[in-house]
Design a protein around this motif. Sequence first.
Motif, PDB file in Angstrom:
ATOM      1  N   GLN A 191       0.876  -1.174   0.000  1.00 22.11           N
ATOM      2  CA  GLN A 191       0.000   0.000   0.000  1.00 22.11           C
ATOM      3  C   GLN A 191       0.912   1.222   0.000  1.00 22.11           C
ATOM      4  N   VAL A 192       0.545   2.225  -0.765  1.00 23.92           N
ATOM      5  CA  VAL A 192       1.387   3.423  -0.885  1.00 23.92           C
ATOM      6  C   VAL A 192       0.678   4.621  -0.255  1.00 23.92           C
ATOM      7  N   TYR A 193       1.353   5.271   0.675  1.00 25.32           N
ATOM      8  CA  TYR A 193       0.857   6.541   1.225  1.00 25.32           C
ATOM      9  C   TYR A 193       1.750   7.673   0.730  1.00 25.32           C
ATOM     10  N   ASP A 194       1.132   8.705   0.198  1.00 24.82           N
ATOM     11  CA  ASP A 194       1.826   9.968  -0.045  1.00 24.82           C
ATOM     12  C   ASP A 194       1.101  11.011   0.781  1.00 24.82           C
ATOM     13  N   ILE A 195       1.835  11.624   1.685  1.00 26.05           N
ATOM     14  CA  ILE A 195       1.207  12.476   2.711  1.00 26.05           C
ATOM     15  C   ILE A 195       1.838  13.869   2.677  1.00 26.05           C
TER      16      ILE A 195
END
Length: 394
Positions: A191-195
């Motif tokens: 899963q990829v988070y860009d925050i």
Amino acid sequence: MKATNLPLSLCTVALSLSSASADGPFYGDPPDAHHPWAVHDMNRPQPPIVVPGTFSTQAEPGKPPSDAIVIFDGTQTSIDQNLVMDPKRKDPNKKWVLVDGALQCTPGAGTVKSKAEFGDCQLHIEWAAPTAIVGKSQGRGNSGVFFVDGATEVQVLDNYNNPSYADGMAGSVYGVMPPMANALRAPGEWQVYDIIFRRPIYQNGKQVEPGRVTVFMNGVVVQDSTPLEGGGGHRGRSKARPFKEKGPLQLQDHGNPIRFRNIWYRPLRLRPAEGGTDGRLSQEAALAKRQETAASIREDAATKEGKDKMFRLFESLCYAPHAETLAAATAMSVAYVGELKAAEKDALEKRKGEVMYARQAFDYLTKHEFVPADFTGKREIEAIIEAQGWNNKR
Ligand code: MG
């Protein structure tokens, strides 16, 4: 419009833009009380060049952009150099460990922290819940991405076919705001988070910015500039409060062997409320920046001669008034227009571009009142253009 006409008309637009000197001064609206730069201002600093990274696949993590500060890159070295294990953990033998290029939580190891301390940032982080499904609700694949030494948590949780309370689901600001969507992949998948994290800003004890977080989960926006409301937490309603300016990133040990990979961040530019020098500034900051720019243009003008010097001196007046400069530039404009008037018609024809540019400059300076109402340059250059017949030509 016929399709065949299109390229020609586009061409005309491009030509008219370039003759209006879109790349030069005397073009967009000038600086004002809160904006130190003109619209389309070529004096405004260029953004730094960043070589973009690559996207991750399930098989392989992507590469970070060239200016990213890497926390974990899949190596033991990055764990040793960039991370600190929880010194208060009960069993010092329990650590976050490297497994197949991923940083894996060992239950009981406690929170792992970055050595780097940072505040506002773009953070990229990827995680995977265990493939074997154990537990439910908050007990399945739970971890968390905490900013500024635990001030707020973007939740990591295996909510794939696993309902839980909405403000504690993956991509929530834990205890504050549910994600707008559940865009998770199946457990075991990356899963990829860009925050984008922005801390609250306080001035004289008063909140001027609430702090905000934007989160993309696998490319789907799930938090959209969400106010932090004190940062959230477990059970308790958080109250608005200042955060530390900087602090380590933390990854939570919630008793599940979650894996992480490809962790990097990029600091964000300062906002005007914290001393940033771009965007809509306070009157004082805008004035200071305008004066600084004007001085720098005057300095550059001193290295030039003739009309180039004159235009540069006038340009400086668009940022800050300066009586001496106005007098010098005006005297130069009188000499310049006099020289144009004395030139032969044919010789002037070859200087049409330059003269039209002077008209644009003098129009601009007059329109925005950078020169006094009795400025003669504009009227005289109009007369020259009229005499050449340039107003009539298409
Ligand atoms: Mg958590």
